[in-house]
Write a protein that holds these residues in place. Sequence first.
Motif, PDB file in Angstrom:
ATOM      1  N   ALA A  52       1.011  -1.200   0.225  1.00 40.68           N
ATOM      2  CA  ALA A  52       0.179   0.106   0.027  1.00 40.68           C
ATOM      3  C   ALA A  52       0.761   1.321   0.162  1.00 40.68           C
ATOM      4  CB  ALA A  52      -0.974  -0.011   1.328  1.00 40.68           C
ATOM      5  N   ARG A  53       2.011   1.047   0.757  1.00 42.30           N
ATOM      6  CA  ARG A  53       2.921   2.255   0.750  1.00 42.30           C
ATOM      7  C   ARG A  53       3.359   2.703  -0.615  1.00 42.30           C
ATOM      8  NH1 ARG A  53       5.649  -1.544   3.599  1.00 42.30           N
ATOM      9  NH2 ARG A  53       7.558  -2.321   2.589  1.00 42.30           N
ATOM     10  N   ASP A  54       3.658   1.727  -1.510  1.00 43.43           N
ATOM     11  CA  ASP A  54       4.240   2.055  -2.849  1.00 43.43           C
ATOM     12  C   ASP A  54       2.948   2.438  -3.748  1.00 43.43           C
ATOM     13  OD1 ASP A  54       6.687   0.710  -2.097  1.00 43.43           O
ATOM     14  OD2 ASP A  54       6.020  -1.296  -2.633  1.00 43.43           O
ATOM     15  N   LEU A  55       1.869   2.174  -3.726  1.00 41.33           N
ATOM     16  CA  LEU A  55       0.783   2.501  -4.140  1.00 41.33           C
ATOM     17  C   LEU A  55       0.278   4.086  -3.861  1.00 41.33           C
ATOM     18  CD1 LEU A  55      -1.402   1.874  -6.404  1.00 41.33           C
ATOM     19  CD2 LEU A  55      -2.975   0.833  -4.563  1.00 41.33           C
ATOM     20  N   ARG A  56       0.486   4.343  -2.693  1.00 41.89           N
ATOM     21  CA  ARG A  56       0.334   5.655  -2.318  1.00 41.89           C
ATOM     22  C   ARG A  56       1.294   6.795  -2.700  1.00 41.89           C
ATOM     23  NH1 ARG A  56       1.510   4.907   3.071  1.00 41.89           N
ATOM     24  NH2 ARG A  56      -0.346   3.554   3.322  1.00 41.89           N
ATOM     25  N   ILE A  57       2.351   6.266  -3.278  1.00 41.05           N
ATOM     26  CA  ILE A  57       3.296   7.295  -3.916  1.00 41.05           C
ATOM     27  C   ILE A  57       2.483   7.774  -5.198  1.00 41.05           C
ATOM     28  CG2 ILE A  57       5.483   7.513  -5.131  1.00 41.05           C
ATOM     29  CD1 ILE A  57       6.426   5.320  -3.451  1.00 41.05           C
ATOM     30  N   LEU A  58       1.801   7.042  -6.015  1.00 42.74           N
ATOM     31  CA  LEU A  58       0.902   7.205  -7.206  1.00 42.74           C
ATOM     32  C   LEU A  58      -0.233   7.857  -6.800  1.00 42.74           C
ATOM     33  CD1 LEU A  58       1.816   4.098  -8.982  1.00 42.74           C
ATOM     34  CD2 LEU A  58       3.157   6.070  -9.061  1.00 42.74           C
ATOM     35  N   ASP A  59      -0.722   8.247  -5.707  1.00 35.87           N
ATOM     36  CA  ASP A  59      -1.929   9.007  -5.501  1.00 35.87           C
ATOM     37  C   ASP A  59      -2.051  10.356  -6.195  1.00 35.87           C
ATOM     38  OD1 ASP A  59      -4.574   9.943  -4.601  1.00 35.87           O
ATOM     39  OD2 ASP A  59      -4.428   8.796  -2.733  1.00 35.87           O
ATOM     40  N   PRO A  60      -3.033  10.684  -7.036  1.00 40.00           N
ATOM     41  CA  PRO A  60      -3.015  11.882  -7.760  1.00 40.00           C
ATOM     42  C   PRO A  60      -3.325  13.118  -6.612  1.00 40.00           C
ATOM     43  CG  PRO A  60      -4.726  10.681  -8.286  1.00 40.00           C
ATOM     44  CD  PRO A  60      -4.057   9.533  -7.774  1.00 40.00           C
ATOM     45  N   LEU A  61      -3.966  12.739  -5.537  1.00 38.55           N
ATOM     46  CA  LEU A  61      -4.647  13.724  -4.564  1.00 38.55           C
ATOM     47  C   LEU A  61      -3.330  14.018  -3.559  1.00 38.55           C
ATOM     48  CD1 LEU A  61      -8.046  12.146  -3.906  1.00 38.55           C
ATOM     49  CD2 LEU A  61      -7.288  13.774  -5.420  1.00 38.55           C
ATOM     50  N   LEU A  62      -2.459  13.216  -3.461  1.00 40.36           N
ATOM     51  CA  LEU A  62      -0.890  13.399  -2.829  1.00 40.36           C
ATOM     52  C   LEU A  62      -0.103  14.000  -3.399  1.00 40.36           C
ATOM     53  CD1 LEU A  62      -1.261  10.043  -0.593  1.00 40.36           C
ATOM     54  CD2 LEU A  62      -2.299  12.504   0.144  1.00 40.36           C
ATOM     55  N   SER A  63       0.996  14.825  -2.662  1.00 42.94           N
ATOM     56  CA  SER A  63       1.967  15.025  -3.252  1.00 42.94           C
ATOM     57  C   SER A  63       3.500  14.626  -2.837  1.00 42.94           C
ATOM     58  CB  SER A  63       2.097  16.648  -3.129  1.00 42.94           C
ATOM     59  OG  SER A  63       3.306  17.108  -3.554  1.00 42.94           O
ATOM     60  N   TYR A  64       3.911  13.658  -3.731  1.00 46.10           N
ATOM     61  CA  TYR A  64       5.049  12.801  -3.459  1.00 46.10           C
ATOM     62  C   TYR A  64       6.167  13.250  -4.518  1.00 46.10           C
ATOM     63  CZ  TYR A  64       3.169   9.769   0.139  1.00 46.10           C
ATOM     64  OH  TYR A  64       2.410   9.091   1.134  1.00 46.10           O
ATOM     65  N   PRO A  65       7.608  13.238  -4.228  1.00 50.36           N
ATOM     66  CA  PRO A  65       8.604  13.731  -4.897  1.00 50.36           C
ATOM     67  C   PRO A  65       8.774  12.620  -6.106  1.00 50.36           C
ATOM     68  CG  PRO A  65       9.548  12.914  -2.730  1.00 50.36           C
ATOM     69  CD  PRO A  65       8.124  12.948  -2.552  1.00 50.36           C
ATOM     70  N   SER A  66       9.517  12.988  -6.787  1.00 51.62           N
ATOM     71  CA  SER A  66       9.612  12.000  -8.091  1.00 51.62           C
ATOM     72  C   SER A  66      10.458  10.724  -7.527  1.00 51.62           C
ATOM     73  CB  SER A  66      10.611  12.638  -9.218  1.00 51.62           C
ATOM     74  OG  SER A  66       9.876  13.506 -10.056  1.00 51.62           O
ATOM     75  N   THR A  67       9.957   9.497  -8.103  1.00 52.17           N
ATOM     76  CA  THR A  67      10.451   8.210  -7.320  1.00 52.17           C
ATOM     77  C   THR A  67      10.358   7.143  -8.546  1.00 52.17           C
ATOM     78  OG1 THR A  67       9.579   8.866  -5.232  1.00 52.17           O
ATOM     79  CG2 THR A  67      10.177   6.840  -5.596  1.00 52.17           C
ATOM     80  N   ILE A  68      11.434   6.503  -8.644  1.00 51.50           N
ATOM     81  CA  ILE A  68      11.454   5.119  -9.472  1.00 51.50           C
ATOM     82  C   ILE A  68      11.890   4.013  -8.524  1.00 51.50           C
ATOM     83  CG2 ILE A  68      12.602   4.031 -11.341  1.00 51.50           C
ATOM     84  CD1 ILE A  68      13.335   6.770 -12.606  1.00 51.50           C
ATOM     85  N   LEU A  69      11.021   3.112  -8.123  1.00 48.59           N
ATOM     86  CA  LEU A  69      11.069   2.054  -7.171  1.00 48.59           C
ATOM     87  C   LEU A  69      11.109   0.662  -7.901  1.00 48.59           C
ATOM     88  CD1 LEU A  69       8.679   3.207  -4.035  1.00 48.59           C
ATOM     89  CD2 LEU A  69      11.341   3.581  -4.368  1.00 48.59           C
ATOM     90  N   GLY A  70      11.905  -0.203  -7.845  1.00 46.87           N
ATOM     91  CA  GLY A  70      12.105  -1.579  -8.118  1.00 46.87           C
ATOM     92  C   GLY A  70      11.679  -2.185  -7.126  1.00 46.87           C
ATOM     93  N   ARG A  71      10.687  -3.274  -7.478  1.00 43.47           N
ATOM     94  CA  ARG A  71      10.111  -4.305  -6.378  1.00 43.47           C
ATOM     95  C   ARG A  71      10.277  -5.804  -7.051  1.00 43.47           C
ATOM     96  NH1 ARG A  71      11.078  -0.972  -3.323  1.00 43.47           N
ATOM     97  NH2 ARG A  71       9.700   0.227  -1.974  1.00 43.47           N
TER      98      ARG A  71
END
Length: 301
Positions: A52-71
């Motif tokens: 869920a924490r990974d998906l939260r990064i993509l929430d359009p209603l929240l503001s997160y810095p640019s991120t590229i994560l490998g899972r």
Amino acid sequence: MQMARGAVIDLQSVTKKKVAHSRSWALLDSNGEAQTLDADKYAIMHRVRIHARDLRILDPLLSYPSTILGRDQAIVLNLEHIKAIITAEEVLLRNPSDEHVIPIMEELCRRLPKGSANQRTDLLGDGQEQLNESHDVDAGDEDESPFEFRALEVALEAICSFLDARTTELETDAYPALDELTSKISSRNLDRVRKLKSGMTRLTARVQKVRDELEQLLDDDDDMADLYLSRKLAGASSPVGGSVAPNWAPASPTIGSRIGRASRASAATTHGNENDVEELEMLLEAYFMQVDGTLNKLTTL
């Protein structure tokens, strides 16, 4: 009482719109075919195996810095308006109706199919047979590129071009404004320059975040190795534990193809090494240099 009830109804309608907006995804497969996917976060998490924490990064209603994560089975990508989840077989793109996202979807549909290079050259007709023959090697290179690298390059190319275009627009407005202020100091000219400076500061911060994310990724071989989804998938399905691995070389129609082909000879002897990230490093380095150039333009301005 009626006003309060109306306010509640309005609030509910806004909330429903936000929920609907957050559930909308574009799903693109390895054939370049796109469809709209309406799914909640739990369905998405189950589909691509992320937290869920990974998906939260993509929430359009929240503001997160640019991120590229490998899972384990996915790449989580948050670059400005590009919010995507890339697997070894499909791309999930958020906000498919956004005006800035639509061109990216179109480019993904064009570039994701493995035979896209051959298809493009075939469309040139009989009069271009010699040109087709001269590009046979290039087309073959494109076919070797894993799905996730083709998708990743489209996203990197799009965001670098987007930020560079915004910088060019700012330059076009800034120099005449500075000239006017030099020739005549007035409150109007001062206010205009002040607004441009504020816009430049915000844009510089955005470009810096993308640059920093690419630099951080380039500095860590383990993080880059996590982005080799197809190689990990092949290793997991191999009875020998991945002792024989294909040459996953990112060679797309643009920067990645030129960089990938340049190192193909040396990579051919080491492509069986699961820790080899040379080809991806070349791809990321090319876009790092591009966004670093954009940052230098803003700094000079």
